[in-house]
Design an enzyme around this catalytic site. Sequence first.
Site, mmCIF file in Angstrom:
data_model
loop_
_atom_site.group_PDB
_atom_site.id
_atom_site.type_symbol
_atom_site.label_atom_id
_atom_site.label_comp_id
_atom_site.label_asym_id
_atom_site.label_seq_id
_atom_site.Cartn_x
_atom_site.Cartn_y
_atom_site.Cartn_z
ATOM 1 N N ASP A 11 0.857 -1.182 0.000
ATOM 2 C CA ASP A 11 0.000 0.000 0.000
ATOM 3 C C ASP A 11 0.894 1.233 0.000
ATOM 4 O OD1 ASP A 11 -2.274 -1.551 0.119
ATOM 5 O OD2 ASP A 11 -2.516 -1.367 2.285
ATOM 6 N N ASP A 130 -13.416 -4.377 -2.277
ATOM 7 C CA ASP A 130 -13.291 -4.201 -0.835
ATOM 8 C C ASP A 130 -14.615 -4.604 -0.192
ATOM 9 O OD1 ASP A 130 -10.759 -3.186 -1.296
ATOM 10 O OD2 ASP A 130 -11.436 -1.103 -1.310
#
Length: 258
Positions: A11, A130
């Site tokens: 990330d 997600d």
Amino acid sequence: MLAKRIIPCLDVRDGQVVKGVQFRNHEIIGDIVPLAKRYADEGADELVFYDITASSDGRVVDKSWVSRVAEVIDIPFCVAGGIKSLEDAAQILSFGADKISINSPALADPTLITRLADRFGVQCIVVGIDTWFDAETGKYHVNQYTGDESRTRVTQWETLDWVEEVQKRGAGEIVLNMMNQDGVRNGYDLQQLAKVRAVCHVPLIASGGAGTMEHFLEAFRDADVDGALAASVFHKQIINIGELKAYLAAQGVEIRVC
């Protein structure tokens, strides 16, 4: 049978690798390029990079580091973050990425999936999902703009419906980011993975929850995923990729051993 894949996830925020828990409270892990090289050297099958605030900030992924990563690794890598057009995707691929992944922009404009697949081929179009389990309703819901906790919102899509929809539109691979398990290291949500696997006919990558080597084995053996993505166990050197692959091979998992 195709070999199962081990995929470290990096990330990226403000030019550095970060990691949170359940998509919140991110801490800085380190610089992008050295980490990428370390994982490639350890035997990772591919890497995934998420510019986690690109979509919520209304910008495209910061491309400055993409070409630098391509120079130092010789394994495939996928880049995600605010890709909203064919031009955005073309530029990232031209810098050396092998795949591009879209998430929030696909929810905002599902036709983007088809346009990207038609232009670049389904093999390099990944859709990230997600997904959050709502204990009150017992349902899995797709979330959007998860890179910024102040802007995260629940969409009208239930996860299984969205999985089917993105396949119809040309997704060549799906990464299922299980938000409840993210960073907790208690194992992948095998029940959710099994439900998604039943309706997913393209490669499926599990993301969120890996804490032990056994968790990877369970995802491959019990949920039949094609790849397992993890972050904190690799960033914090809790698990070495080479040792993980040797363990999985010894358990009968078809995997590329370093």
